[in-house]
Design a protein around this motif. Structure first.
Motif, PDB file in Angstrom:
ATOM      1  N   GLU A  41      20.537 -12.840  38.847  1.00  0.00           N
ATOM      2  CA  GLU A  41      19.179 -12.568  37.957  1.00  0.00           C
ATOM      3  C   GLU A  41      18.647 -13.606  37.856  1.00  0.00           C
ATOM      4  O   GLU A  41      17.514 -13.437  37.870  1.00  0.00           O
ATOM      5  CB  GLU A  41      19.893 -12.618  36.650  1.00  0.00           C
ATOM      6  CG  GLU A  41      20.731 -11.427  36.246  1.00  0.00           C
ATOM      7  CD  GLU A  41      21.317 -11.110  34.914  1.00  0.00           C
ATOM      8  OE1 GLU A  41      21.200 -12.045  34.223  1.00  0.00           O
ATOM      9  OE2 GLU A  41      22.150 -10.309  34.811  1.00  0.00           O
ATOM     10  N   GLN A  42      18.607 -15.119  38.177  1.00  0.00           N
ATOM     11  CA  GLN A  42      17.636 -16.195  38.250  1.00  0.00           C
ATOM     12  C   GLN A  42      17.114 -15.961  39.782  1.00  0.00           C
ATOM     13  O   GLN A  42      15.971 -16.612  39.180  1.00  0.00           O
ATOM     14  CB  GLN A  42      18.397 -17.463  39.027  1.00  0.00           C
ATOM     15  CG  GLN A  42      18.766 -17.755  37.131  1.00  0.00           C
ATOM     16  CD  GLN A  42      20.519 -19.174  37.303  1.00  0.00           C
ATOM     17  OE1 GLN A  42      20.865 -19.326  37.858  1.00  0.00           O
ATOM     18  NE2 GLN A  42      20.720 -19.653  35.960  1.00  0.00           N
ATOM     19  N   GLU A  46      12.937 -15.792  39.242  1.00  0.00           N
ATOM     20  CA  GLU A  46      11.981 -16.717  40.708  1.00  0.00           C
ATOM     21  C   GLU A  46      11.415 -16.110  41.768  1.00  0.00           C
ATOM     22  O   GLU A  46       9.812 -16.289  41.387  1.00  0.00           O
ATOM     23  CB  GLU A  46      13.147 -17.595  41.470  1.00  0.00           C
ATOM     24  CG  GLU A  46      13.173 -18.928  42.930  1.00  0.00           C
ATOM     25  CD  GLU A  46      11.825 -20.149  41.342  1.00  0.00           C
ATOM     26  OE1 GLU A  46      12.222 -19.647  39.644  1.00  0.00           O
ATOM     27  OE2 GLU A  46      11.186 -20.653  41.954  1.00  0.00           O
ATOM     28  N   VAL A  47      12.235 -14.988  42.131  1.00  0.00           N
ATOM     29  CA  VAL A  47      10.991 -14.032  43.100  1.00  0.00           C
ATOM     30  C   VAL A  47       9.866 -13.487  41.835  1.00  0.00           C
ATOM     31  O   VAL A  47       8.675 -13.499  42.470  1.00  0.00           O
ATOM     32  CB  VAL A  47      11.774 -12.911  43.779  1.00  0.00           C
ATOM     33  CG1 VAL A  47      10.836 -12.210  44.036  1.00  0.00           C
ATOM     34  CG2 VAL A  47      12.378 -13.829  44.703  1.00  0.00           C
ATOM     35  N   GLU A  53       2.442 -16.466  40.895  1.00  0.00           N
ATOM     36  CA  GLU A  53       1.797 -17.266  41.438  1.00  0.00           C
ATOM     37  C   GLU A  53       1.041 -17.393  42.882  1.00  0.00           C
ATOM     38  O   GLU A  53       0.375 -17.918  42.929  1.00  0.00           O
ATOM     39  CB  GLU A  53       3.079 -18.478  42.083  1.00  0.00           C
ATOM     40  CG  GLU A  53       2.664 -19.680  41.502  1.00  0.00           C
ATOM     41  CD  GLU A  53       3.086 -20.651  42.107  1.00  0.00           C
ATOM     42  OE1 GLU A  53       3.942 -20.841  41.330  1.00  0.00           O
ATOM     43  OE2 GLU A  53       3.631 -22.011  42.772  1.00  0.00           O
ATOM     44  N   LEU A  54       1.381 -16.630  43.579  1.00  0.00           N
ATOM     45  CA  LEU A  54       0.830 -15.901  45.091  1.00  0.00           C
ATOM     46  C   LEU A  54      -0.412 -15.060  44.573  1.00  0.00           C
ATOM     47  O   LEU A  54      -0.786 -15.582  45.033  1.00  0.00           O
ATOM     48  CB  LEU A  54       2.145 -15.209  45.796  1.00  0.00           C
ATOM     49  CG  LEU A  54       1.081 -15.015  47.485  1.00  0.00           C
ATOM     50  CD1 LEU A  54       1.364 -16.360  48.439  1.00  0.00           C
ATOM     51  CD2 LEU A  54       2.252 -14.047  47.968  1.00  0.00           C
ATOM     52  N   ARG A  55       0.014 -14.150  43.519  1.00  0.00           N
ATOM     53  CA  ARG A  55      -1.141 -13.410  43.752  1.00  0.00           C
ATOM     54  C   ARG A  55      -2.649 -14.393  42.481  1.00  0.00           C
ATOM     55  O   ARG A  55      -3.162 -13.568  43.663  1.00  0.00           O
ATOM     56  CB  ARG A  55      -0.651 -12.231  42.109  1.00  0.00           C
ATOM     57  CG  ARG A  55      -1.345 -10.791  42.002  1.00  0.00           C
ATOM     58  CD  ARG A  55      -1.230 -10.748  41.376  1.00  0.00           C
ATOM     59  NE  ARG A  55      -1.068 -11.108  39.557  1.00  0.00           N
ATOM     60  CZ  ARG A  55      -2.512 -11.585  39.046  1.00  0.00           C
ATOM     61  NH1 ARG A  55      -3.767 -11.150  39.951  1.00  0.00           N
ATOM     62  NH2 ARG A  55      -2.413 -12.196  37.864  1.00  0.00           N
TER      63      ARG A  55
END
Ligand code: ADP
Length: 283
Positions: A41-42, A46-47, A53-55
């Motif tokens: 789940e963590q 994170e994904v 963040e990438l977007r």
């Protein structure tokens, strides 16, 4: 696996004892499964965070290259306009001297001079937008700077009966270029005053940043019209304006000056649904 286990248990002489012996193994197995699902789940969270963040980084990069291209074009246009404009200004002032005793005609020449001064200001703004001047950083007391900016914007605020409020930790220090910072904040505050109705409130808030890599967060918050999604995507583009008399260069310049500081600026609507918020993060 359960059937298999039952078959094996029937071969065992003392199943109860064997079960008791195996209990800790099952317990450990269950614990491990639970732990693995928590880790899973963590990792999924994170994904999601990294994708967001990438977007945001891609959006910033795209905005940067779009602004750089527009900046180059603006610089070219500004240089082309500046010289003939200087000529028009000079001839208008010579003509004004000649027409000193003919007030009716002088009135028209003065109108030309005023319009040319306005155009000249736009050219200056365009050059400021494209100027790659480096920022001369000094240690600035943020509360003092915010007080200066509200003072400078005071007349505009009073004319519209808008209350300007500063809210800043007294000893917060920012490493920045004083002139650029004044320009950034004054632009944001004047825009906010424009956006609110009579009796509205504009708050300038200074805080220590909670985002790593940035030291200081400055927010200019108003309770005005807010910004539509359509406008938000273009708001930092040069020449984008929704005002009748706007040039659309204010926020483009602000964006450029914040970038000079290696900071970032974002615009959004307030969560309570009333008005807009501009956030500047500085290292
Ligand atoms: P200008 O003020 O000449 O229009 P700017 O670049 O400063 O140019 O602003 C661009 C546009 O962004 C404005 O025309 C307005 O539509 C929008 N804007 C800026 N600040 C705010 C605000 N605080 N609330 C709502 N809209 C805003």
């Amino acid at each position: 696996m359960e059937l298999d286990l039952e078959k094996k248990l029937s071969d065992i002489k003392d199943p109860a004892r064997t079960m008791a012996e195996l209990a800790p193994v099952f317990e450990a197995y269950n614990e491990l499964t639970e732990r693995m699902s928590r880790v899973h789940e963590q990792l999924q969270a994170e994904v999601v965070r990294l994708r967001e963040e990438l977007r945001q980084k891609n959006e910033l990069l795209e905005r940067k290259s779009r602004l750089a291209a527009l900046g180059e074009m603006s610089a070219g246009v500004a240089h082309e306009i500046r010289n003939p404009l200087g000529g028009v200004m000079l001839y208008a002032s010579l003509l004004a001297k000649d027409l000193e005793d003919r007030p009716d005609s002088l009135k028209w020449v003065n109108k030309i001079s005023t319009a040319v001064r306005g155009l000249n200001q736009i050219v200056t703004d365009m050059l400021t937008f494209t100027n790659n001047s480096s920022c001369e950083k000094t240690e600035i007391n943020l509360a003092g700077l915010l007080a200066e900016v509200t003072d400078l914007a005071g007349a505009h605020g009073r004319a519209k009966k808008v209350k300007l409020v500063t809210d800043c930790d007294v000893d917060l220090v920012v490493s920045a270029d004083l002139n650029m910072m004044q320009r950034i904040l004054l632009n944001l505050v004047l825009n906010a005053v424009d956006a609110v109705a009579e009796g509205g409130i504009v708050t300038i808030r200074g805080r220590v940043s909670r985002v790593t890599q940035y030291a200081v967060k400055i927010e200019v918050i108003d309770n005005g019209s807010g910004i539509s999604q359509d406008v938000i995507s273009k708001i930092f583009n040069p020449f984008f304006t929704t005002k009748d008399v706007g040039t659309g260069l204010g926020l483009a310049i602000v964006h450029r000056l914040v970038e000079c500081h290696e900071g970032i600026i974002t615009a959004c609507n307030n969560k309570n649904g009333k008005g807009a918020k501009f956030t500047v993060l500085l290292p």
